[in-house]
Design a protein around this motif. Structure first.
Motif, mmCIF file in Angstrom:
data_model
loop_
_atom_site.group_PDB
_atom_site.id
_atom_site.type_symbol
_atom_site.label_atom_id
_atom_site.label_comp_id
_atom_site.label_asym_id
_atom_site.label_seq_id
_atom_site.Cartn_x
_atom_site.Cartn_y
_atom_site.Cartn_z
ATOM 1 N N TYR A 189 -2.472 -2.309 0.738
ATOM 2 C CA TYR A 189 -2.347 -3.017 1.833
ATOM 3 C C TYR A 189 -2.367 -4.446 1.459
ATOM 4 O O TYR A 189 -2.555 -4.709 0.374
ATOM 5 C CB TYR A 189 -3.789 -2.658 2.973
ATOM 6 C CG TYR A 189 -4.008 -1.378 3.495
ATOM 7 C CD1 TYR A 189 -4.243 -0.411 2.484
ATOM 8 C CD2 TYR A 189 -3.633 -1.047 4.655
ATOM 9 C CE1 TYR A 189 -4.622 0.926 3.016
ATOM 10 C CE2 TYR A 189 -3.839 0.301 5.287
ATOM 11 C CZ TYR A 189 -4.201 1.297 4.461
ATOM 12 O OH TYR A 189 -4.427 2.505 4.696
ATOM 13 N N GLN A 218 -2.208 -8.594 2.996
ATOM 14 C CA GLN A 218 -2.644 -9.840 4.230
ATOM 15 C C GLN A 218 -2.040 -11.072 3.701
ATOM 16 O O GLN A 218 -2.532 -11.629 2.718
ATOM 17 C CB GLN A 218 -4.166 -9.558 4.481
ATOM 18 C CG GLN A 218 -4.488 -10.364 5.573
ATOM 19 C CD GLN A 218 -5.876 -10.395 5.929
ATOM 20 O OE1 GLN A 218 -6.644 -9.861 5.280
ATOM 21 N NE2 GLN A 218 -6.238 -10.667 7.245
ATOM 22 N N ARG A 228 -4.127 -7.554 8.254
ATOM 23 C CA ARG A 228 -3.825 -6.578 6.992
ATOM 24 C C ARG A 228 -2.926 -5.434 7.418
ATOM 25 O O ARG A 228 -3.066 -5.039 8.517
ATOM 26 C CB ARG A 228 -5.522 -6.015 6.654
ATOM 27 C CG ARG A 228 -5.272 -5.317 5.075
ATOM 28 C CD ARG A 228 -6.624 -5.157 4.648
ATOM 29 N NE ARG A 228 -7.344 -6.281 4.258
ATOM 30 C CZ ARG A 228 -8.458 -6.298 3.511
ATOM 31 N NH1 ARG A 228 -8.858 -5.042 3.239
ATOM 32 N NH2 ARG A 228 -9.168 -7.293 3.578
ATOM 33 N N GLU A 229 -2.028 -5.093 6.512
ATOM 34 C CA GLU A 229 -1.008 -4.186 6.948
ATOM 35 C C GLU A 229 -0.778 -3.179 5.969
ATOM 36 O O GLU A 229 -1.096 -3.491 4.811
ATOM 37 C CB GLU A 229 0.427 -4.915 7.405
ATOM 38 C CG GLU A 229 1.312 -5.576 6.194
ATOM 39 C CD GLU A 229 2.333 -6.137 6.421
ATOM 40 O OE1 GLU A 229 2.809 -6.230 7.658
ATOM 41 O OE2 GLU A 229 3.236 -6.670 5.686
ATOM 42 N N LEU A 230 -0.492 -1.874 6.219
ATOM 43 C CA LEU A 230 -0.269 -0.968 5.217
ATOM 44 C C LEU A 230 0.924 -1.257 4.500
ATOM 45 O O LEU A 230 2.192 -1.718 4.946
ATOM 46 C CB LEU A 230 -0.181 0.474 5.957
ATOM 47 C CG LEU A 230 0.139 1.614 5.055
ATOM 48 C CD1 LEU A 230 -0.847 2.834 5.756
ATOM 49 C CD2 LEU A 230 1.769 2.017 5.145
ATOM 50 N N THR A 290 0.948 4.377 0.848
ATOM 51 C CA THR A 290 -0.184 5.432 0.733
ATOM 52 C C THR A 290 0.171 6.589 -0.035
ATOM 53 O O THR A 290 1.565 7.032 -0.117
ATOM 54 C CB THR A 290 -1.003 5.717 1.836
ATOM 55 O OG1 THR A 290 -0.150 6.798 2.745
ATOM 56 C CG2 THR A 290 -1.522 4.827 2.906
ATOM 57 N N TYR A 334 -2.525 -8.543 -2.015
ATOM 58 C CA TYR A 334 -2.898 -7.101 -1.920
ATOM 59 C C TYR A 334 -4.003 -6.482 -2.325
ATOM 60 O O TYR A 334 -4.625 -6.758 -3.293
ATOM 61 C CB TYR A 334 -1.558 -6.362 -3.119
ATOM 62 C CG TYR A 334 -0.179 -6.772 -2.354
ATOM 63 C CD1 TYR A 334 0.053 -8.241 -2.360
ATOM 64 C CD2 TYR A 334 0.447 -5.836 -1.965
ATOM 65 C CE1 TYR A 334 1.500 -8.406 -1.837
ATOM 66 C CE2 TYR A 334 1.798 -5.951 -1.595
ATOM 67 C CZ TYR A 334 2.090 -7.532 -1.435
ATOM 68 O OH TYR A 334 3.623 -7.688 -1.102
ATOM 69 N N TRP A 365 -12.737 -0.487 -0.740
ATOM 70 C CA TRP A 365 -11.621 -1.416 -0.950
ATOM 71 C C TRP A 365 -11.649 -2.188 -2.265
ATOM 72 O O TRP A 365 -13.126 -2.294 -2.871
ATOM 73 C CB TRP A 365 -11.538 -2.478 0.199
ATOM 74 C CG TRP A 365 -11.380 -1.950 1.501
ATOM 75 C CD1 TRP A 365 -12.098 -1.100 2.542
ATOM 76 C CD2 TRP A 365 -9.959 -2.100 2.133
ATOM 77 N NE1 TRP A 365 -11.391 -0.874 3.471
ATOM 78 C CE2 TRP A 365 -10.022 -1.035 3.443
ATOM 79 C CE3 TRP A 365 -8.655 -2.261 1.634
ATOM 80 C CZ2 TRP A 365 -8.790 -0.990 4.213
ATOM 81 C CZ3 TRP A 365 -7.689 -1.913 2.341
ATOM 82 C CH2 TRP A 365 -7.774 -1.390 3.583
#
Length: 121
Positions: free
Chosen positions: A37, A39, A45-47, A50, A93, A111
């Motif tokens: 992710y 920010q 925060r964005e994906l 995955t 990241y 995290w």
């Protein structure tokens, strides 16, 4: 306790490449999905991408064709190869991992501390 340690961030010129790594360690039975992710200042925060334990991947539209996520299950490590970097990729990241700490099918989210990626000339 589960720890995620990231590495590989830094300063790169537009069009350049970086490779991020994130290693999970500690009280781990199995690491399921892992992801990256990001920010940027003033943003949520964005994906980014995955990957499941079986290797299925998912990417944000903004990075498709430029970034590649992969993993080494034996090392509980996830990678993010970033090519053709743009200034708008500048962000902190973060690595995420869904971890089973026992044989029971319960996972907890963990995290990393974050690694700065700056794309600038």
């Amino acid at each position: 306790q589960v720890q995620l340690v990231e590495s590989g961030g830094g300063l790169v010129q537009p069009g350049g490449s970086l490779r991020l790594s994130c290693a999970a360690s500690g009280s781990i039975f199995r690491v399921n999905a892992m992801g990256w992710y990001r920010q940027a200042p003033g943003n949520q925060r964005e994906l980014v991408a995955t990957i499941t334990g079986g290797g299925n991947t998912n990417y944000a539209d903004s990075v498709k064709g430029r970034f590649t996520i992969s993993r080494d299950n034996a090392k509980n490590t996830v990678y993010l190869q970033m090519n053709s970097l743009k200034p708008e990729d500048t962000a902190v990241y973060y690595c995420n991992a869904q971890v089973q700490t026992t044989p029971y099918p319960y996972t907890s989210a963990h995290w990393g501390q974050g690694t700065q990626v700056t794309v600038s000339s």
